[in-house]
Design a protein around this motif. Structure first.
Motif, PDB file in Angstrom:
ATOM      1  N   GLY A  85     -22.043  54.638  52.081  1.00 56.72           N
ATOM      2  CA  GLY A  85     -21.628  53.828  53.566  1.00 56.72           C
ATOM      3  C   GLY A  85     -20.424  53.513  53.874  1.00 56.72           C
ATOM      4  O   GLY A  85     -19.758  53.426  54.653  1.00 56.72           O
ATOM      5  N   HIS A  86     -19.859  52.533  52.766  1.00 57.52           N
ATOM      6  CA  HIS A  86     -18.465  51.817  52.766  1.00 57.52           C
ATOM      7  C   HIS A  86     -17.408  52.956  52.873  1.00 57.52           C
ATOM      8  O   HIS A  86     -16.539  52.855  53.720  1.00 57.52           O
ATOM      9  CB  HIS A  86     -18.291  50.981  51.761  1.00 57.52           C
ATOM     10  CG  HIS A  86     -16.886  49.972  51.748  1.00 57.52           C
ATOM     11  ND1 HIS A  86     -15.899  50.879  51.194  1.00 57.52           N
ATOM     12  CD2 HIS A  86     -16.676  49.137  52.206  1.00 57.52           C
ATOM     13  CE1 HIS A  86     -14.694  50.004  51.538  1.00 57.52           C
ATOM     14  NE2 HIS A  86     -15.357  48.785  52.053  1.00 57.52           N
ATOM     15  N   GLN A  87     -17.518  54.253  52.104  1.00 57.25           N
ATOM     16  CA  GLN A  87     -16.518  55.240  51.968  1.00 57.25           C
ATOM     17  C   GLN A  87     -16.485  55.994  53.318  1.00 57.25           C
ATOM     18  O   GLN A  87     -15.563  56.365  53.774  1.00 57.25           O
ATOM     19  CB  GLN A  87     -16.816  56.216  50.864  1.00 57.25           C
ATOM     20  CG  GLN A  87     -16.121  57.190  50.845  1.00 57.25           C
ATOM     21  CD  GLN A  87     -16.522  58.194  49.658  1.00 57.25           C
ATOM     22  OE1 GLN A  87     -17.400  58.085  49.055  1.00 57.25           O
ATOM     23  NE2 GLN A  87     -15.773  59.301  49.546  1.00 57.25           N
ATOM     24  N   THR A  88     -18.051  56.071  54.036  1.00 60.66           N
ATOM     25  CA  THR A  88     -17.841  56.912  54.940  1.00 60.66           C
ATOM     26  C   THR A  88     -17.152  56.257  56.385  1.00 60.66           C
ATOM     27  O   THR A  88     -16.514  56.864  57.006  1.00 60.66           O
ATOM     28  CB  THR A  88     -19.414  57.150  55.446  1.00 60.66           C
ATOM     29  OG1 THR A  88     -19.999  57.951  54.501  1.00 60.66           O
ATOM     30  CG2 THR A  88     -19.338  57.696  56.843  1.00 60.66           C
ATOM     31  N   ALA A  89     -17.498  55.000  56.202  1.00 58.89           N
ATOM     32  CA  ALA A  89     -16.596  53.984  57.410  1.00 58.89           C
ATOM     33  C   ALA A  89     -15.317  54.006  57.331  1.00 58.89           C
ATOM     34  O   ALA A  89     -14.501  54.052  58.375  1.00 58.89           O
ATOM     35  CB  ALA A  89     -17.669  52.782  57.464  1.00 58.89           C
ATOM     36  N   PHE A  90     -14.856  53.873  56.126  1.00 60.66           N
ATOM     37  CA  PHE A  90     -13.474  53.673  55.875  1.00 60.66           C
ATOM     38  C   PHE A  90     -12.763  54.898  56.022  1.00 60.66           C
ATOM     39  O   PHE A  90     -11.361  54.791  55.834  1.00 60.66           O
ATOM     40  CB  PHE A  90     -13.209  53.106  54.460  1.00 60.66           C
ATOM     41  CG  PHE A  90     -12.038  52.227  54.231  1.00 60.66           C
ATOM     42  CD1 PHE A  90     -11.754  51.103  54.792  1.00 60.66           C
ATOM     43  CD2 PHE A  90     -11.015  52.589  53.313  1.00 60.66           C
ATOM     44  CE1 PHE A  90     -10.381  50.575  54.728  1.00 60.66           C
ATOM     45  CE2 PHE A  90     -10.035  52.176  53.070  1.00 60.66           C
ATOM     46  CZ  PHE A  90      -9.500  50.864  54.011  1.00 60.66           C
ATOM     47  N   SER A  91     -13.493  55.941  55.950  1.00 60.72           N
ATOM     48  CA  SER A  91     -12.909  57.129  56.424  1.00 60.72           C
ATOM     49  C   SER A  91     -12.855  57.328  57.702  1.00 60.72           C
ATOM     50  O   SER A  91     -12.309  58.567  58.167  1.00 60.72           O
ATOM     51  CB  SER A  91     -13.456  58.336  55.675  1.00 60.72           C
ATOM     52  OG  SER A  91     -13.310  58.044  54.145  1.00 60.72           O
ATOM     53  N   GLY A  92     -13.343  56.640  58.450  1.00 65.88           N
ATOM     54  CA  GLY A  92     -13.381  56.753  60.166  1.00 65.88           C
ATOM     55  C   GLY A  92     -14.379  57.558  60.518  1.00 65.88           C
ATOM     56  O   GLY A  92     -14.377  58.253  61.533  1.00 65.88           O
ATOM     57  N   GLU A  93     -15.400  57.731  59.622  1.00 69.53           N
ATOM     58  CA  GLU A  93     -16.287  59.004  59.904  1.00 69.53           C
ATOM     59  C   GLU A  93     -17.731  58.260  60.555  1.00 69.53           C
ATOM     60  O   GLU A  93     -17.964  57.386  60.087  1.00 69.53           O
ATOM     61  CB  GLU A  93     -16.642  59.531  58.692  1.00 69.53           C
ATOM     62  CG  GLU A  93     -15.550  60.663  58.256  1.00 69.53           C
ATOM     63  CD  GLU A  93     -15.745  61.076  56.838  1.00 69.53           C
ATOM     64  OE1 GLU A  93     -17.034  61.085  56.435  1.00 69.53           O
ATOM     65  OE2 GLU A  93     -14.762  61.762  56.287  1.00 69.53           O
ATOM     66  N   GLY A 122      -5.100  51.402  62.171  1.00 70.10           N
ATOM     67  CA  GLY A 122      -4.756  52.298  63.293  1.00 70.10           C
ATOM     68  C   GLY A 122      -3.334  52.873  63.346  1.00 70.10           C
ATOM     69  O   GLY A 122      -2.991  53.901  63.284  1.00 70.10           O
ATOM     70  N   TYR A 123      -2.529  51.765  62.671  1.00 73.28           N
ATOM     71  CA  TYR A 123      -1.039  52.529  62.692  1.00 73.28           C
ATOM     72  C   TYR A 123      -0.891  53.465  61.468  1.00 73.28           C
ATOM     73  O   TYR A 123      -0.197  54.557  61.691  1.00 73.28           O
ATOM     74  CB  TYR A 123      -0.215  51.114  62.310  1.00 73.28           C
ATOM     75  CG  TYR A 123       1.268  51.511  62.122  1.00 73.28           C
ATOM     76  CD1 TYR A 123       2.062  51.463  63.318  1.00 73.28           C
ATOM     77  CD2 TYR A 123       1.813  51.788  60.818  1.00 73.28           C
ATOM     78  CE1 TYR A 123       3.636  51.787  62.982  1.00 73.28           C
ATOM     79  CE2 TYR A 123       3.178  51.996  60.744  1.00 73.28           C
ATOM     80  CZ  TYR A 123       4.083  52.042  61.930  1.00 73.28           C
ATOM     81  OH  TYR A 123       5.419  52.381  61.766  1.00 73.28           O
ATOM     82  N   GLU A 132      -7.825  59.322  66.775  1.00 71.74           N
ATOM     83  CA  GLU A 132      -8.185  57.922  67.278  1.00 71.74           C
ATOM     84  C   GLU A 132      -9.603  57.459  66.750  1.00 71.74           C
ATOM     85  O   GLU A 132     -10.370  58.410  66.564  1.00 71.74           O
ATOM     86  CB  GLU A 132      -8.267  57.780  68.870  1.00 71.74           C
ATOM     87  CG  GLU A 132      -7.048  57.822  69.535  1.00 71.74           C
ATOM     88  CD  GLU A 132      -7.088  57.576  71.119  1.00 71.74           C
ATOM     89  OE1 GLU A 132      -8.194  57.292  71.328  1.00 71.74           O
ATOM     90  OE2 GLU A 132      -6.328  57.962  71.866  1.00 71.74           O
ATOM     91  N   ALA A 133      -9.936  56.337  66.628  1.00 72.91           N
ATOM     92  CA  ALA A 133     -11.071  55.888  65.840  1.00 72.91           C
ATOM     93  C   ALA A 133     -12.279  56.149  66.595  1.00 72.91           C
ATOM     94  O   ALA A 133     -12.139  55.725  67.977  1.00 72.91           O
ATOM     95  CB  ALA A 133     -11.237  54.537  65.236  1.00 72.91           C
ATOM     96  N   PHE A 144      -7.598  47.975  66.512  1.00 72.83           N
ATOM     97  CA  PHE A 144      -7.410  49.346  66.107  1.00 72.83           C
ATOM     98  C   PHE A 144      -6.169  50.097  66.932  1.00 72.83           C
ATOM     99  O   PHE A 144      -5.313  50.598  66.168  1.00 72.83           O
ATOM    100  CB  PHE A 144      -8.489  50.273  65.957  1.00 72.83           C
ATOM    101  CG  PHE A 144      -8.149  51.466  65.287  1.00 72.83           C
ATOM    102  CD1 PHE A 144      -8.429  51.700  63.770  1.00 72.83           C
ATOM    103  CD2 PHE A 144      -7.970  52.792  65.925  1.00 72.83           C
ATOM    104  CE1 PHE A 144      -8.278  52.977  63.309  1.00 72.83           C
ATOM    105  CE2 PHE A 144      -7.672  53.706  65.687  1.00 72.83           C
ATOM    106  CZ  PHE A 144      -8.026  54.225  63.958  1.00 72.83           C
ATOM    107  N   MET A 145      -6.577  50.257  68.325  1.00 76.10           N
ATOM    108  CA  MET A 145      -5.849  50.948  69.333  1.00 76.10           C
ATOM    109  C   MET A 145      -4.511  50.305  69.323  1.00 76.10           C
ATOM    110  O   MET A 145      -3.356  50.974  69.568  1.00 76.10           O
ATOM    111  CB  MET A 145      -6.390  51.061  70.347  1.00 76.10           C
ATOM    112  CG  MET A 145      -7.730  51.935  70.536  1.00 76.10           C
ATOM    113  SD  MET A 145      -7.310  53.615  69.862  1.00 76.10           S
ATOM    114  CE  MET A 145      -5.975  54.087  71.089  1.00 76.10           C
TER     115      MET A 145
END
Length: 242
Positions: A85-93, A122-123, A132-133, A144-145
């Motif tokens: 779960g952590h890996q998925t979110a930290f990849s922006g997925e 974001g940068y 974009e996320a 983020f933006m």
């Protein structure tokens, strides 16, 4: 490798794959359905008990669906863990649908989202040309933006410079091919159309082949140049709007 041998090898591979996917009565009876379920779940596959049941019913065998589902659930717990779960979110997925009901996965995803939805990330994402996320919301999305816009501005400036260099090289290559093509066409035009001289016939055929190859090269390079021109226009338009 000859064409006949390649075709034979392809046939053997397809035959092997077909035999592996064929469900026989013996295979349906001998399969450990708990193990099969665990394997599918732990590899993030969808529950296929219905598919297996259908295949085996055609062979006159009823599978142990309960055993499969029990193994599948354990496998899914193994696959949809906190780290996943952590890996998925930290990849922006976005969340994997099959993992959405899993508590540990959701906890990891929530933690990963907090770490991903920052101005710093974001940068970095924008500087790498990333999108974009889609997973950020509220204040985290704003943060983020803010970073993303700064990174995107730098990315666009660098991309324009690199693209202009690539475009200059491509146009140079295009002009060289056009010159070579014009030269070959000129040579070909000076050869008599009707002759029985073998050397002249061979020369004409060679020049015709050169013309055909150079024409393909010209068209291919021109297509790439057109794509780069369109991309450059889009980037310059984006740069002016910032």
């Amino acid at each position: 490798m000859t064409l006949v041998f390649r075709n034979l090898l392809l046939f053997l591979i397809l035959a092997f794959l077909t035999s592996c996917s064929t469900w026989t009565a013996d295979k349906c009876q001998s399969t450990n359905w708990d193990t099969m379920g665990y394997s599918d779940g732990s590899n993030g596959k969808n529950n296929s008990s219905g598919l297996y049941a259908s295949k085996c019913q055609k062979k006159g065998v009823n599978i142990n669906t309960q055993s499969y589902n029990s193994g599948y659930q354990r496998g899914l717990v193994s696959y949809c863990n906190y780290n996943k779960g952590h890996q998925t979110a930290f990849s922006g997925e976005n969340k994997e649908p099959i993992c959405s009901p899993m508590p540990d996965y959701n906890k990891g995803y929530a933690k990963g989202t907090l770490e991903y939805c920052t101005a710093e990330t974001g940068y970095k994402v924008a500087l790498d040309g990333g999108p974009e996320a889609k997973i950020c919301s509220g204040k985290a999305a704003s943060a983020f933006m803010n970073g993303y816009r700064k990174g995107r501005k730098k990315f666009v400036i660098e991309e324009i410079a690199n693209l202009k260099d690539d475009l200059a090289k491509a146009n140079k290559d295009l002009n060289e091919v056009r010159d070579q093509l014009a030269d070959k066409q000129n040579q070909l035009s000076r050869i008599p159309q009707y002759t029985y001289e073998p050397s002249v016939i061979q020369l004409r055929e060679d020049l015709q082949a050169d013309v055909a190859n150079l024409t393909r090269d010209r068209d291919s390079i021109k297509q790439e140049v057109d794509k780069m021109d369109a991309t450059l226009m889009d980037l310059e338009r984006e740069a002016r709007s910032k």
